[in-house]
Design a protein around this motif. Structure first.
Motif, PDB file in Angstrom:
ATOM      1  N   LEU A 155     -29.368  10.308  29.401  1.00 13.87           N
ATOM      2  CA  LEU A 155     -28.318  10.336  28.555  1.00 13.87           C
ATOM      3  C   LEU A 155     -27.703  11.750  28.474  1.00 13.87           C
ATOM      4  O   LEU A 155     -26.509  12.015  28.397  1.00 13.87           O
ATOM      5  N   VAL A 156     -28.596  12.468  27.548  1.00 17.95           N
ATOM      6  CA  VAL A 156     -28.344  13.825  27.080  1.00 17.95           C
ATOM      7  C   VAL A 156     -27.919  14.731  28.443  1.00 17.95           C
ATOM      8  O   VAL A 156     -26.961  15.504  28.214  1.00 17.95           O
ATOM      9  N   ALA A 157     -28.767  14.572  29.442  1.00 18.22           N
ATOM     10  CA  ALA A 157     -28.406  15.448  30.506  1.00 18.22           C
ATOM     11  C   ALA A 157     -27.063  15.328  31.185  1.00 18.22           C
ATOM     12  O   ALA A 157     -26.323  15.838  31.502  1.00 18.22           O
ATOM     13  N   ALA A 158     -26.782  13.690  31.329  1.00 18.55           N
ATOM     14  CA  ALA A 158     -25.558  13.221  31.858  1.00 18.55           C
ATOM     15  C   ALA A 158     -24.035  13.842  30.987  1.00 18.55           C
ATOM     16  O   ALA A 158     -23.368  14.387  31.393  1.00 18.55           O
ATOM     17  N   VAL A 159     -24.540  13.713  29.481  1.00 19.14           N
ATOM     18  CA  VAL A 159     -23.188  14.148  28.967  1.00 19.14           C
ATOM     19  C   VAL A 159     -23.103  15.651  28.783  1.00 19.14           C
ATOM     20  O   VAL A 159     -21.954  16.213  28.762  1.00 19.14           O
ATOM     21  N   GLN A 160     -24.191  16.416  28.933  1.00 21.16           N
ATOM     22  CA  GLN A 160     -24.193  17.886  28.835  1.00 21.16           C
ATOM     23  C   GLN A 160     -23.718  18.280  30.138  1.00 21.16           C
ATOM     24  O   GLN A 160     -22.491  19.087  30.246  1.00 21.16           O
ATOM     25  N   GLN A 161     -23.751  17.526  31.274  1.00 20.23           N
ATOM     26  CA  GLN A 161     -23.116  17.913  32.415  1.00 20.23           C
ATOM     27  C   GLN A 161     -21.765  17.782  32.673  1.00 20.23           C
ATOM     28  O   GLN A 161     -20.988  18.610  33.067  1.00 20.23           O
ATOM     29  N   ARG A 162     -21.348  16.718  32.028  1.00 19.28           N
ATOM     30  CA  ARG A 162     -19.957  16.479  31.744  1.00 19.28           C
ATOM     31  C   ARG A 162     -19.294  17.307  30.867  1.00 19.28           C
ATOM     32  O   ARG A 162     -18.022  17.710  31.088  1.00 19.28           O
ATOM     33  N   LEU A 163     -19.714  17.722  29.703  1.00 22.43           N
ATOM     34  CA  LEU A 163     -18.949  18.600  28.922  1.00 22.43           C
ATOM     35  C   LEU A 163     -18.906  19.973  29.805  1.00 22.43           C
ATOM     36  O   LEU A 163     -18.005  20.751  29.290  1.00 22.43           O
ATOM     37  N   ALA A 164     -20.002  20.420  30.534  1.00 24.24           N
ATOM     38  CA  ALA A 164     -19.953  21.744  30.876  1.00 24.24           C
ATOM     39  C   ALA A 164     -18.828  21.967  31.939  1.00 24.24           C
ATOM     40  O   ALA A 164     -18.248  22.891  32.285  1.00 24.24           O
ATOM     41  N   GLU A 165     -18.135  20.534  32.493  1.00 27.28           N
ATOM     42  CA  GLU A 165     -17.123  20.718  33.379  1.00 27.28           C
ATOM     43  C   GLU A 165     -15.817  20.958  32.674  1.00 27.28           C
ATOM     44  O   GLU A 165     -14.767  21.103  33.185  1.00 27.28           O
ATOM     45  N   LEU A 166     -15.749  20.739  31.239  1.00 29.55           N
ATOM     46  CA  LEU A 166     -14.800  20.773  30.440  1.00 29.55           C
ATOM     47  C   LEU A 166     -14.254  22.220  30.075  1.00 29.55           C
ATOM     48  O   LEU A 166     -15.401  22.955  29.937  1.00 29.55           O
ATOM     49  N   PRO A 167     -13.115  22.683  29.726  1.00 29.63           N
ATOM     50  CA  PRO A 167     -12.921  23.985  29.159  1.00 29.63           C
ATOM     51  C   PRO A 167     -13.555  24.110  27.846  1.00 29.63           C
ATOM     52  O   PRO A 167     -13.643  23.133  27.058  1.00 29.63           O
ATOM     53  N   GLU A 168     -14.063  25.366  27.556  1.00 24.70           N
ATOM     54  CA  GLU A 168     -15.000  25.391  26.252  1.00 24.70           C
ATOM     55  C   GLU A 168     -14.178  25.308  25.091  1.00 24.70           C
ATOM     56  O   GLU A 168     -14.711  24.564  24.219  1.00 24.70           O
ATOM     57  N   GLU A 169     -12.972  25.573  25.195  1.00 20.66           N
ATOM     58  CA  GLU A 169     -12.195  25.533  24.032  1.00 20.66           C
ATOM     59  C   GLU A 169     -11.893  24.063  23.564  1.00 20.66           C
ATOM     60  O   GLU A 169     -11.417  23.721  22.622  1.00 20.66           O
ATOM     61  N   GLY A 170     -11.766  23.247  24.670  1.00 23.35           N
ATOM     62  CA  GLY A 170     -11.374  21.739  24.580  1.00 23.35           C
ATOM     63  C   GLY A 170     -12.590  20.939  24.661  1.00 23.35           C
ATOM     64  O   GLY A 170     -12.371  19.726  24.395  1.00 23.35           O
ATOM     65  N   ARG A 171     -13.679  21.168  24.460  1.00 29.75           N
ATOM     66  CA  ARG A 171     -14.728  20.418  24.309  1.00 29.75           C
ATOM     67  C   ARG A 171     -14.905  19.928  22.722  1.00 29.75           C
ATOM     68  O   ARG A 171     -14.897  20.744  22.096  1.00 29.75           O
ATOM     69  N   PRO A 172     -15.697  18.510  22.728  1.00 31.82           N
ATOM     70  CA  PRO A 172     -15.961  18.288  21.364  1.00 31.82           C
ATOM     71  C   PRO A 172     -17.308  18.849  20.972  1.00 31.82           C
ATOM     72  O   PRO A 172     -18.041  19.225  21.800  1.00 31.82           O
ATOM     73  N   LYS A 173     -17.477  18.959  19.580  1.00 29.15           N
ATOM     74  CA  LYS A 173     -18.395  19.479  18.909  1.00 29.15           C
ATOM     75  C   LYS A 173     -19.791  18.190  19.415  1.00 29.15           C
ATOM     76  O   LYS A 173     -19.591  16.912  19.281  1.00 29.15           O
ATOM     77  N   LEU A 174     -20.908  18.584  20.059  1.00 29.83           N
ATOM     78  CA  LEU A 174     -22.033  17.759  20.398  1.00 29.83           C
ATOM     79  C   LEU A 174     -23.067  17.860  19.393  1.00 29.83           C
ATOM     80  O   LEU A 174     -23.697  18.946  18.983  1.00 29.83           O
ATOM     81  N   VAL A 175     -23.310  16.578  18.595  1.00 27.65           N
ATOM     82  CA  VAL A 175     -24.475  16.610  17.796  1.00 27.65           C
ATOM     83  C   VAL A 175     -25.314  15.255  18.394  1.00 27.65           C
ATOM     84  O   VAL A 175     -24.897  14.608  19.071  1.00 27.65           O
ATOM     85  N   VAL A 176     -26.637  15.320  17.810  1.00 25.66           N
ATOM     86  CA  VAL A 176     -27.596  14.265  17.990  1.00 25.66           C
ATOM     87  C   VAL A 176     -28.117  13.914  16.777  1.00 25.66           C
ATOM     88  O   VAL A 176     -28.291  14.517  15.658  1.00 25.66           O
TER      89      VAL A 176
END
Length: 597
Positions: A389-410
């Protein structure tokens, strides 16, 4: 020379003897002499009861029972005290038998049979006088110590302590274990006797012992544990997973898994998944607290029945996050689940309140079994599922513009904290890959927790470690006080561990059997009585039983953390403009709100 029954046995021919021989040499001769006696010459028919119980073994067993009466991390009821006493007394009896066997080989005592019988009789008389009086006294002392421990941890000091029942339960369990051990030993001897008819002695002995070990191991692990206890627990857990808690209904929110609009069927969420999604906060509930217009929180949960593999579950979670618009929210949180798939509402809800509902929480269910069963069957499953799950979320976030990404917490509690930690390559990777983490009551085997605790700054106790001057990682039992220490700068991102000094799930380890734990070093942590001590084997079983009682106390003691996640999240990722007064107000609100599951 005497054998284990006190009878003289011939010394093997050619064995030199000397009164000045060191004890280790005399012990070796004793072992050779006993081994030289043919198995068929031993009176196996009466061996089960002959000269049993042994005085030395009985005395050691009694001492182990006394030691088991001392307090441990959390208060325990009388019947569990009886269980601990019986198990530890049986271990003590085994150690005593070893001492009784080794005694004549190490210490030479030149006395006739009549003298030995007279001394043995007097020793038994002394044992009965001392053991009975001391047992009565120590049972009373144990009740006092349990009452004081209850008061120390905020519980009513009243206690039902059936001293006679404790003694009888311990005695019955101890004798049952000893009879089982003797039957195993007798069966091994019989097996070796049969093998001696066909093979030489060394082969018969080694083969007999190997077969006995295999049979006992297989019987204990595969038959009793896996096909017995675990199978029953699995059946119960499977039935529970198909049910739904009373009062929990399918959510109509399109932002929640299991809703009519969801890609995941309500029936595929599992028991804990239905609890988590069916009890989601509404925008109106959040607005009533914040006084502002709130968003409906997103909760994505993929049950074990929703996909065949963890990779497919993770892909389904990403699709569900896309459907709900989770990647447009301000905060995206990945939750680690316990064995049954549980997520504590008191950890999830404060984050949703902090950000006025502009959040998304996602989790996978890797099992429906209780955490202790998951640990026994395959502890690695939690990390494998969460890592996907973590790898899949990180991969999807990497595809988004950095300024438009949500903050990621665990975040995660108990085995869920371990699942989160297993998804990263150490504390440096966790800090580099996320915007913060809140980990509650991590078990002792959690990899990042172990890394940080072992590398703590000199002078800081293991129950409240300081890591690299608290620059990024801090530990708390009383967050309002503990998170402010040390007073140095606290950078970003932040990792907060909520960890009680009296939590047996945090401190349980197999090493307790033979090694004193660091959590007993001075100074002791809050809620830990100064009458707790370490004893070989005894402390291990006390802490093992404590894990089952860790929810029987009030927060912040045992494995209860209450609403401390409010301060935890406020420290890890506070919204812009958030104040200490806001934290206190949210904590008061959380304490007034009963947890829905």
């Amino acid at each position: 020379m005497l054998d284990t029954a006190g009878e003289r046995v011939p010394v093997p021919e050619g064995t030199p003897q000397s009164a000045s021989d060191p004890p280790w040499r005399r012990a070796g001769r004793q072992a050779l002499a006993v081994a030289a006696r043919p198995y068929w010459d031993r009176r196996d028919a009466s061996w089960l009861v002959r000269r049993w119980p042994d005085l030395t073994a009985t005395a050691v067993a009694t001492v182990f029972f006394w030691l088991s009466l001392t307090p441990s991390l959390v208060p325990r009821p009388w019947y569990l005290q009886g269980v601990i006493g019986g198990i530890t007394a049986a271990i003590g009896y085994g150690i005593g038998c070893l001492l009784s066997w080794a005694g004549p080989a190490v210490v030479r005592w030149r006395a006739g049979p009549e003298t030995r019988r007279r001394v043995r009789a007097r020793a038994w008389q002394v044992y009965w006088v001392l053991s009975l009086s001391l047992t009565v006294f120590l049972l009373g002392e144990s009740a006092r110590m349990q009452r004081e421990l209850r008061e120390l941890q905020g519980l009513p000091p009243t206690l039902t302590w059936h001293s006679i029942m404790i003694t009888l339960l311990a005695l019955g369990l101890c004798w049952s274990l000893l009879i089982l051990a003797r039957l195993i030993r007798l069966g091994t001897r019989k097996l070796i006797t049969v093998l001696l008819r066909y093979v030489p002695r060394p082969v018969a002995v080694v083969s007999g012992l190997a077969i006995s070990v295999l049979v006992v191991t297989f019987g204990a692990k595969d038959v009793v544990l896996e096909r017995g206890i675990i199978d029953v627990a699995s059946r119960i857990a499977a039935n529970t997973d198909r049910s739904t808690k009373e009062g929990v209904v399918q959510s109509g929110s399109p932002y929640v898994s299991g809703s009519p609009q969801s890609l995941i069927d309500w029936d595929d969420l599992g028991y804990q998944g239905r609890n988590f999604t069916g009890s989601v906060l509404t925008a109106e509930q959040i607005s009533a607290f914040t006084g502002e217009e709130a968003s409906a929180p997103i909760r994505v949960y993929v049950g074990r029945a929703a996909a065949e593999s963890y990779a497919e579950q993770a892909a389904l979670a990403i699709a569900e996050l896309e459907r709900t618009g989770a990647f447009d929210r301000e905060v995206l949180a990945i939750a680690g689940t316990t064995g049954s798939g549980w997520i504590d509402a008191r950890t999830a809800e404060p984050l949703e309140y902090l950000y006025n509902g502009d959040t998304a929480i996602v989790a996978l269910q890797y099992s429906y079994l209780p955490s202790w069963v998951s640990f026994v069957v395959d502890r690695q499953e939690a990390g494998r599922a969460t890592s996907e799950l973590v790898a899949a979320v990180q991969q999807r976030l990497a595809e988004l513009p950095e300024e438009g990404r949500p903050k990621l917490v665990v975040f995660g509690e108990s085995m869920g904290a371990t699942a989160v930690e297993d998804s990263f390559d150490g504390i440096a990777d966790l800090l580099a890959s996320t915007d913060g983490a809140l980990l509650v009551g991590p078990p002792h085997y959690s990899p990042i927790w172990s890394e940080v605790t072992e590398a703590r700054d000199p002078g800081s106790p293991v129950w409240r470690p300081v890591y690299e001057d608290g620059e990024h990682v801090r530990f708390a039992q009383y967050p309002q006080r503990d998170l402010g220490r040390p007073e140095g700068p606290w950078g970003w991102p932040r990792v907060v561990y909520l960890q009680n000094a009296s939590d047996p799930i945090v401190w349980w380890s197999p090493d307790l059997a033979l090694q004193p734990p660091a959590w007993l070093d001075e100074p002791l942590g809050p809620g830990v009585t100064d009458e707790v001590n370490w004893f070989p084997f005894v402390t291990f079983w006390q802490t093992t039983v404590d894990m089952g009682m860790s929810y029987g106390v009030d927060a912040p003691h045992g494995h209860r953390y209450g609403t401390n996640a409010v301060e935890g999240w406020a420290a890890v990722l506070p919204p812009e403009g958030w104040t200490h007064a806001d934290t206190l107000r949210l904590k008061e609100h959380a304490e007034a709100r009963e947890s829905p599951y």
